[in-house]
Design a protein around this motif. Structure first.
Motif, PDB file in Angstrom:
ATOM      1  N   THR A   1      -4.942  -0.418   6.312  1.00 28.78           N
ATOM      2  CA  THR A   1      -5.506  -0.953   5.057  1.00 28.78           C
ATOM      3  C   THR A   1      -5.912   0.186   4.126  1.00 28.78           C
ATOM      4  OG1 THR A   1      -7.773  -1.077   5.932  1.00 28.78           O
ATOM      5  CG2 THR A   1      -6.391  -3.029   6.197  1.00 28.78           C
TER       6      THR A   1
ATOM      7  N   GLN B   1      -3.041   1.048   2.032  1.00 27.30           N
ATOM      8  CA  GLN B   1      -2.684  -0.100   1.185  1.00 27.30           C
ATOM      9  C   GLN B   1      -3.613  -0.166  -0.027  1.00 27.30           C
ATOM     10  OE1 GLN B   1      -1.864  -3.732   3.363  1.00 27.30           O
ATOM     11  NE2 GLN B   1      -2.138  -4.999   1.541  1.00 27.30           N
ATOM     12  N   ILE B   2      -4.893   0.147   0.183  1.00 24.46           N
ATOM     13  CA  ILE B   2      -5.841   0.194  -0.937  1.00 24.46           C
ATOM     14  C   ILE B   2      -5.437   1.293  -1.918  1.00 24.46           C
ATOM     15  CG2 ILE B   2      -8.237   0.773  -1.535  1.00 24.46           C
ATOM     16  CD1 ILE B   2      -9.072  -0.653   1.094  1.00 24.46           C
TER      17      ILE B   2
ATOM     18  N   VAL C   1      -2.469   2.691  -2.556  1.00 23.13           N
ATOM     19  CA  VAL C   1      -1.249   2.457  -3.342  1.00 23.13           C
ATOM     20  C   VAL C   1      -1.497   1.403  -4.416  1.00 23.13           C
ATOM     21  CG1 VAL C   1       0.371   3.234  -1.581  1.00 23.13           C
ATOM     22  CG2 VAL C   1      -0.269   0.821  -1.634  1.00 23.13           C
ATOM     23  N   ALA C   2      -2.297   0.371  -4.087  1.00 24.71           N
ATOM     24  CA  ALA C   2      -2.581  -0.671  -5.079  1.00 24.71           C
ATOM     25  C   ALA C   2      -3.370  -0.080  -6.249  1.00 24.71           C
ATOM     26  CB  ALA C   2      -3.350  -1.823  -4.436  1.00 24.71           C
ATOM     27  N   LEU C   3      -4.399   0.703  -5.933  1.00 28.17           N
ATOM     28  CA  LEU C   3      -5.231   1.276  -6.999  1.00 28.17           C
ATOM     29  C   LEU C   3      -4.440   2.283  -7.839  1.00 28.17           C
ATOM     30  CD1 LEU C   3      -8.647   1.791  -5.137  1.00 28.17           C
ATOM     31  CD2 LEU C   3      -8.074   0.021  -6.815  1.00 28.17           C
TER      32      LEU C   3
ATOM     33  N   ALA D   1      -1.196   2.216  -8.397  1.00 32.18           N
ATOM     34  CA  ALA D   1      -0.284   1.440  -9.248  1.00 32.18           C
ATOM     35  C   ALA D   1      -1.040   0.874 -10.452  1.00 32.18           C
ATOM     36  CB  ALA D   1       0.364   0.315  -8.447  1.00 32.18           C
TER      37      ALA D   1
ATOM     38  N   ALA E   1       4.677   0.391 -12.497  1.00 30.77           N
ATOM     39  CA  ALA E   1       4.620   0.935 -11.138  1.00 30.77           C
ATOM     40  C   ALA E   1       4.527  -0.225 -10.169  1.00 30.77           C
ATOM     41  CB  ALA E   1       3.409   1.849 -10.985  1.00 30.77           C
ATOM     42  N   LYS E   2       5.106  -0.041  -8.989  1.00 34.14           N
ATOM     43  CA  LYS E   2       5.007  -1.063  -7.948  1.00 34.14           C
ATOM     44  C   LYS E   2       4.628  -0.389  -6.639  1.00 34.14           C
ATOM     45  CE  LYS E   2       7.681  -5.188  -8.950  1.00 34.14           C
ATOM     46  NZ  LYS E   2       8.825  -6.020  -8.577  1.00 34.14           N
ATOM     47  N   SER E   3       3.636  -0.964  -5.967  1.00 34.29           N
ATOM     48  CA  SER E   3       3.227  -0.390  -4.686  1.00 34.29           C
ATOM     49  C   SER E   3       3.899  -1.128  -3.534  1.00 34.29           C
ATOM     50  CB  SER E   3       1.710  -0.479  -4.540  1.00 34.29           C
ATOM     51  OG  SER E   3       1.298  -1.817  -4.403  1.00 34.29           O
ATOM     52  N   PHE E   4       4.086  -0.419  -2.430  1.00 28.92           N
ATOM     53  CA  PHE E   4       4.715  -0.989  -1.241  1.00 28.92           C
ATOM     54  C   PHE E   4       3.979  -0.524   0.015  1.00 28.92           C
ATOM     55  CE2 PHE E   4       7.936  -0.807  -4.501  1.00 28.92           C
ATOM     56  CZ  PHE E   4       8.604  -2.019  -4.379  1.00 28.92           C
ATOM     57  N   THR E   5       3.770  -1.444   0.942  1.00 29.03           N
ATOM     58  CA  THR E   5       3.289  -1.029   2.260  1.00 29.03           C
ATOM     59  C   THR E   5       4.458  -0.367   2.993  1.00 29.03           C
ATOM     60  OG1 THR E   5       3.965  -3.100   3.271  1.00 29.03           O
ATOM     61  CG2 THR E   5       1.729  -3.027   2.389  1.00 29.03           C
TER      62      THR E   5
ATOM     63  N   TRP F   1       5.964  -1.406   5.719  1.00 27.38           N
ATOM     64  CA  TRP F   1       6.997  -2.376   6.090  1.00 27.38           C
ATOM     65  C   TRP F   1       7.759  -2.862   4.869  1.00 27.38           C
ATOM     66  CZ3 TRP F   1       6.430  -7.301   4.090  1.00 27.38           C
ATOM     67  CH2 TRP F   1       5.143  -7.712   3.742  1.00 27.38           C
ATOM     68  N   GLN F   2       7.082  -2.979   3.723  1.00 27.92           N
ATOM     69  CA  GLN F   2       7.792  -3.389   2.508  1.00 27.92           C
ATOM     70  C   GLN F   2       8.791  -2.323   2.072  1.00 27.92           C
ATOM     71  OE1 GLN F   2       4.460  -4.293  -0.124  1.00 27.92           O
ATOM     72  NE2 GLN F   2       4.897  -6.468   0.053  1.00 27.92           N
TER      73      GLN F   2
ATOM     74  N   ARG G   1      14.568  -2.173  -1.237  1.00 24.92           N
ATOM     75  CA  ARG G   1      13.578  -2.650  -2.219  1.00 24.92           C
ATOM     76  C   ARG G   1      13.087  -1.525  -3.124  1.00 24.92           C
ATOM     77  NH1 ARG G   1       9.144  -6.476   0.610  1.00 24.92           N
ATOM     78  NH2 ARG G   1       8.514  -6.696  -1.566  1.00 24.92           N
TER      79      ARG G   1
END
Lengths: 417, 417
Positions: free
Chosen positions: B72, B75-76, B78-80, B82, B92-96, B98-99, B120
């Motif tokens: 997590t 993941q936090i 990359v989201a922030l 983006a 911008a697009k964030s990816f985990t 696995w994504q 992707r």
């Protein structure tokens, strides 16, 4: 051996001690011989903290990235809960929404669940695990992470219960169950043993919000037996199920009220076809939720009508009316505050004429005038002056036989042990 | 138009201000006409905070749940990141993990990447996005979330660079690049423009850790051009690439040292076949990393030998010897602290005889005795007394021509602007 879904909200797992108590409660259920699937929300203030952090960087964050961010809250909860259960000597496996097979529509921030394929959950159950699923989240068919919006974890629990054909879905919350009215107002309000989906929906919409309406609707549609109970006591809670099985003789199940009411009146509106559609279409376009609408008689081709909105929307609603005055001409628009809405709710009302009349009678005997009325098959709502609220609720509670000798108040919204 | 992978560590995005600076830096790269894939670690202390929280609930948390928890953090990030890039007006697009299509072995806590299918990511790049991938994580073929272990984000960056056939993989860190030695010891240490993978590996293993060795190995194997540079300055950094392209004439590229050294000596060991295997097998079984091993001459069928371990492992290593005394009998085991290991590293050494001899000469001229020696094709290490460290490093730096008139120190480990 039953299959049970247990759902715990964020405050139930907000501290180390609470997390441990929830873990023990889950283990107890397993030791009773049940197979257990648990749904958890994000701990305490996690979601709010993440939102604050995002707003520091972007005041209008893209919904896709917001979902990416917020779903970490539940992922943290499920991992920690699984660890806590392991520490207490039992096997548990946590799953994100996508790992649990929860597919949603391709909408961010408020997606609806479109499918659940619980293959992995059954495998984990068959291996003897307690299964723990992150609430509030899912994945689109394209592999995008989504959230279900407000009340999302309740919806996850109910949808999972339907998908795994659970015997019951237990919603653990900070109240003991659903009460006949607010125990803070009526001392001997009693906890209901059973309530129908529709009654629950009316009560939830009317401000007695314990369960999110979306989750109740989902439960009704899929015939999921819901139990609302406290995560802090061992009390039995309230069972929410179909009407057919309701106790006989009970006409009104509960009294709800809503203090967040403002009335807006439009006077001298030209009574031409389409007027109502124009007014309420404009309000809806601005996202204003209109509750009760009452039209009084027409005189000289001019009509008066009133409607209620939430207090917060009052000024905005008046602005919408002003902006649309050229389309919908009127003489005057006024508003009134200091009002409350009181409602009686009961599945028995539909086949018992005179229930509403009795309500009006009880209220008038209190010397209180009724400003607006709205009825449906299972509820009747009256808007009255706020200062009369407590007296009216107590009088209605008594008049509909909800006070009983053995109705002892054993816990409620403030009873956070 | 180039395709560039940029990797930022946790301290580079640890505050709102730093996050904004990193976002701008990424945008600048895009505005130069490049397609950009970014890899980020968890912000600041996030990972440590999550570990602390887990240990409160379970002192031995299951590795699967630990991976669920720790992923997590990225993941936090990359989201922030983006969101921050969006705020600055770019897509911008964030990816985990696995994504992003990163598949790993089915091991928790230290999985190796087995495959990357970046479909992707290419789609998002083609749509004009800056692509942001969570470092340190992946997914098994069964859909289990895994982490790559220490240095994992470096490995993610290099592996992604190989998978998308990036022109270069830039590792942003808190130093300006790789130096000929530690600038805190030798004032006119110079930043290297180019270094080979093997030299980088020796330097990393020897304590000049900027890049994780696993990432360097991966880069070497996949011929990924790496650049190590500062996230706080615009300086050029150091390019890590194949030897073939190295500058001519440079024999020794850098001087590394390691202060974390203890020497253990075993005296009077019976010299029978299998003795060394027994001793070092037992140490390895306890997870003790042995570095230099030296065996002195055999007398009366008894041998003496010495080896180095990290200071922290000293007591544990002596315990292992004692416990195995029945299998490997010896007269006496001693240890020595207050030692350091100094190494010269250079791809040119292999074809230049006398390089090691020169090292011994320089050290002896300082009046320092050499306690242990270890050599490989591209390095030579000597263990000496700790108090002589600075004098010896300076003397070696000068003797191998690493001091130059124009070698001005422009930044280094402490230069955190």
């Amino acid at each position: 051996m039953s299959l049970i879904v247990m759902k715990f909200g964020g405050s139930s797992v907000g501290t180390t001690e609470r997390m441990q108590r929830v873990a023990q409660r889950i283990i107890d259920k397993k030791l009773q011989g049940h197979r257990v699937v648990v749904v958890v929300s994000a701990m305490g203030d996690t979601t709010d903290d993440l939102i604050d952090k995002s707003l520091e960087l972007n005041d209008k964050p893209p919904a896709r990235e917001m979902d990416m961010l917020l779903t970490t809250g539940e992922q943290i909860s499920v991992a920690l809960l699984a660890m806590t259960i392991h520490k207490l000597g039992h096997d548990a496996k946590s799953f994100t929404g996508w790992q649990a097979g929860i597919t949603t529509e391709a909408v961010h921030g408020k997606a609806r669940i479109s499918d659940i394929q619980p293959t992995r959950l059954f495998k984990a159950l068959d291996e003897g695990n307690i299964v723990i699923v992150a609430g509030f989240q899912g994945m689109t068919e394209d592999g995008e992470i989504t959230t279900l919006g407000r009340g999302g974890s309740d919806t996850t629990a109910v949808a999972l219960a339907a998908a795994v054909k659970a015997d019951v879905c237990e919603i653990y919350t900070d109240v003991d169950g659903i009460y006949s009215t607010d125990p803070r107002v009526v001392k001997n309000a009693r906890k209901l043993d059973v309530i129908s989906y529709d009654e629950m929906l009316e009560l939830a919409h009317l401000g007695a919000a314990v369960l999110h309406p979306r989750a109740v609707e989902y439960a009704k549609h899929n015939k999921v037996h819901l139990v609302v109970r406290s995560s802090f006591t061992q009390n039995e809670g309230t069972l929410v199920r179909e009407e057919a099985a309701m106790e006989q003789g009970v006409v009104v199940s509960g009294i709800a009220f809503d203090k967040n009411v403002a009335r807006i009146s439009i006077l001298g509106v030209e009574d031409v076809p389409g007027v109502l559609a124009n007014v309420f279409g404009a309000l809806a376009a601005e996202g204003i939720d209109v509750d009760i609408i009452v039209q009084s008689g027409v005189q000289n081709e001019k009509a008066d009508f009133s409607f209620t909105v939430s207090l917060a929307d009052r000024a905005k609603a008046l602005g919408v009316l002003e902006n649309n005055r050229s389309v919908v001409p009127y003489r005057e628009a006024t508003f009134e505050e200091g009002l409350v809405k009181v409602s009686i709710v009961g599945a028995g009302m539909v086949s018992n004429p005179g229930v509403a009349a009795k309500m009006f009678d009880v209220i008038s005997k209190q010397g209180v005038s009724i400003k607006m009325v709205s009825t449906s098959e299972i509820k009747c709502s009256c808007v009255i002056a706020a200062e009369a609220l407590h007296d009216v609720v107590r009088a209605l509670h008594s008049a509909y036989g909800l006070d009983t000798a053995d109705a002892v108040f054993v816990g409620g919204p403030q009873d956070r042990r």
